[in-house]
Design an enzyme around this catalytic site. Structure first.
Site, PDB file in Angstrom:
ATOM      1  N   ALA A 205       0.808  -1.179   0.002  1.00 30.32           N
ATOM      2  CA  ALA A 205       0.075   0.049   0.104  1.00 30.32           C
ATOM      3  C   ALA A 205       0.894   1.308   0.055  1.00 30.32           C
ATOM      4  O   ALA A 205       2.060   1.230   0.685  1.00 30.32           O
ATOM      5  CB  ALA A 205      -1.033   0.134   1.263  1.00 30.32           C
TER       6      ALA A 205
ATOM      7  N   GLY B  66       0.786  -5.061   0.993  1.00 34.62           N
ATOM      8  CA  GLY B  66      -0.509  -5.243  -0.002  1.00 34.62           C
ATOM      9  C   GLY B  66      -0.407  -5.678  -1.248  1.00 34.62           C
ATOM     10  O   GLY B  66      -1.098  -6.398  -1.871  1.00 34.62           O
TER      11      GLY B  66
ATOM     12  N   GLU C 270      -0.506  -9.274  -0.480  1.00 35.49           N
ATOM     13  CA  GLU C 270      -1.836  -9.616  -0.610  1.00 35.49           C
ATOM     14  C   GLU C 270      -2.604  -9.667  -1.748  1.00 35.49           C
ATOM     15  O   GLU C 270      -3.547 -10.432  -1.831  1.00 35.49           O
ATOM     16  CB  GLU C 270      -2.485  -8.741   0.667  1.00 35.49           C
ATOM     17  CG  GLU C 270      -1.829  -8.600   2.094  1.00 35.49           C
ATOM     18  CD  GLU C 270      -2.047  -7.773   2.969  1.00 35.49           C
ATOM     19  OE1 GLU C 270      -1.781  -6.296   2.594  1.00 35.49           O
ATOM     20  OE2 GLU C 270      -2.770  -7.904   4.170  1.00 35.49           O
TER      21      GLU C 270
ATOM     22  N   GLU D   8       4.215  -5.019   7.483  1.00 35.54           N
ATOM     23  CA  GLU D   8       3.693  -4.023   7.902  1.00 35.54           C
ATOM     24  C   GLU D   8       4.315  -3.657   9.556  1.00 35.54           C
ATOM     25  O   GLU D   8       4.038  -2.511   9.751  1.00 35.54           O
ATOM     26  CB  GLU D   8       2.378  -4.264   7.812  1.00 35.54           C
ATOM     27  CG  GLU D   8       1.458  -4.086   6.480  1.00 35.54           C
ATOM     28  CD  GLU D   8       1.742  -5.413   5.753  1.00 35.54           C
ATOM     29  OE1 GLU D   8       2.697  -6.432   6.024  1.00 35.54           O
ATOM     30  OE2 GLU D   8       0.926  -5.692   4.692  1.00 35.54           O
TER      31      GLU D   8
END
Ligand code: CAA
Length: 259
Positions: A66, A110, A113, A133
């Site tokens: 992200a 992300g 993911e 993260e």
């Protein structure tokens, strides 16, 4: 629709290929990019001619997570009220045709993911996966704490999420996160080979196989088996089942019509 943060093309009019395209940010995922990705996936899914989709990035990065710059100033009420992640990251879950992740370089946070939301991952030998993260004072927030242990087991998922370390493609394949590892310069050939093979099968059976395997992660064994059995029975109502079996019996190549 024109896209700014992804590029979109087709291969042989059958495979929809989406390339994440924020090279300077190593394909860091922001809201606009996820909106574009969702729109492109939906458009390919609705296109009769398309039988399979591919999501890929650059040689250096599938996606480095992200967008940290964007997230840095978010407050709780921003993310809660704005339904961050839930709002537009999971469109891929509603896509009914197969989606393959072609991963080279970094697939972190992300990015890892997103790759795990695809139906399977084919990795280049330079791929590196991780959920770092924890180093940012957060946890994986796009399904990583749920999909990673399902893919690689608790021990390795805990190891990756708690230390924030990366694993290379060999370790990822050994752990069951990726289905194949190939040399970087062969990645797209390998992925397109798999995608075109899928396109040649009957769409109803391809979609049913995807739906039934996904059900394994949403239900208990008995319910999952019953779901599979119902779809299996239903496929005997398709022209493709008659064609596939007749072709085998008569020693010829099947010509599926997706009906
Ligand atoms: N968000 C925003 N920008 C990013 C980014 C990210 N996730 N990852 C890399 N970038 C940017 C860098 O800031 C840098 O920009 P500038 O050139 O403007 O400085 C550019 O991409 C190149 O990155 P590096 O110079 O750091 O490249 P490197 O080769 O030295 O390192 C890397 C590569 C190891 C991937 C490193 O960039 C890195 O650690 N990135 C962050 C990875 C990360 O923490 N991901 C998780 C994000 S949180 C998340 O994803 C939450 C969630 O679950 C939804």
């Amino acid at each position: 629709m024109t896209y700014q943060l992804i590029t979109v093309r087709t291969e042989a009019d059958k495979v929809g290929i989406i390339t994440l395209n924020r090279p300077k940010q190593l394909n860091a995922l922001n809201g606009d990019l996820m909106d574009e990705l969702g729109a492109a996936l939906k458009s390919f899914d609705a296109d009769e001619k398309i039988g399979c989709m591919v999501i890929t990035g650059s040689e250096k990065a599938f996606a480095a997570g992200a967008d940290i710059g964007a997230m840095a100033t978010y407050t709780f009420s921003d993310v809660y009220k704005g339904d961050y992640i839930t709002r537009n990251w999971e469109t891929i879950r509603s896509i009914r045709k197969p989606v393959i992740a072609a991963v080279s370089g970094f697939a972190l946070g992300g990015g890892c993911e997103l790759a795990m939301m695809c139906d399977f991952i084919i990795a280049a030998d330079n791929a590196r996966f991780g959920q770092p993260e924890i180093k940012l004072g957060i946890i994986p927030g796009a399904g990583g704490t749920q999909r990673l242990p399902r893919a690689v087991g608790k021990a390795k998922a805990m190891d990756l999420a708690l230390t924030g370390r990366m694993m290379d493609a060999t370790e990822a394949e050994r752990a069951g996160l990726v289905s194949r590892v190939v040399p970087l310069d062969k990645l797209m050939d390998e992925v397109l080979g798999a995608a075109l093979m899928i396109c040649d099968y009957g769409q109803p059976s391809v979609m049913a196989a995807k739906e039934s395997i996904n059900r394994a992660f949403e239900s208990g064994l008995s319910d999952g088996i019953m779901f599979e059995r119902r779809l299996f029975h239903a496929l005997f109502a398709t022209a493709d089942q008659k064609e596939g079996m007749d072709a085998f019996v008569n020693k010829r190549k099947a010509n599926f019509t997706n009906r």
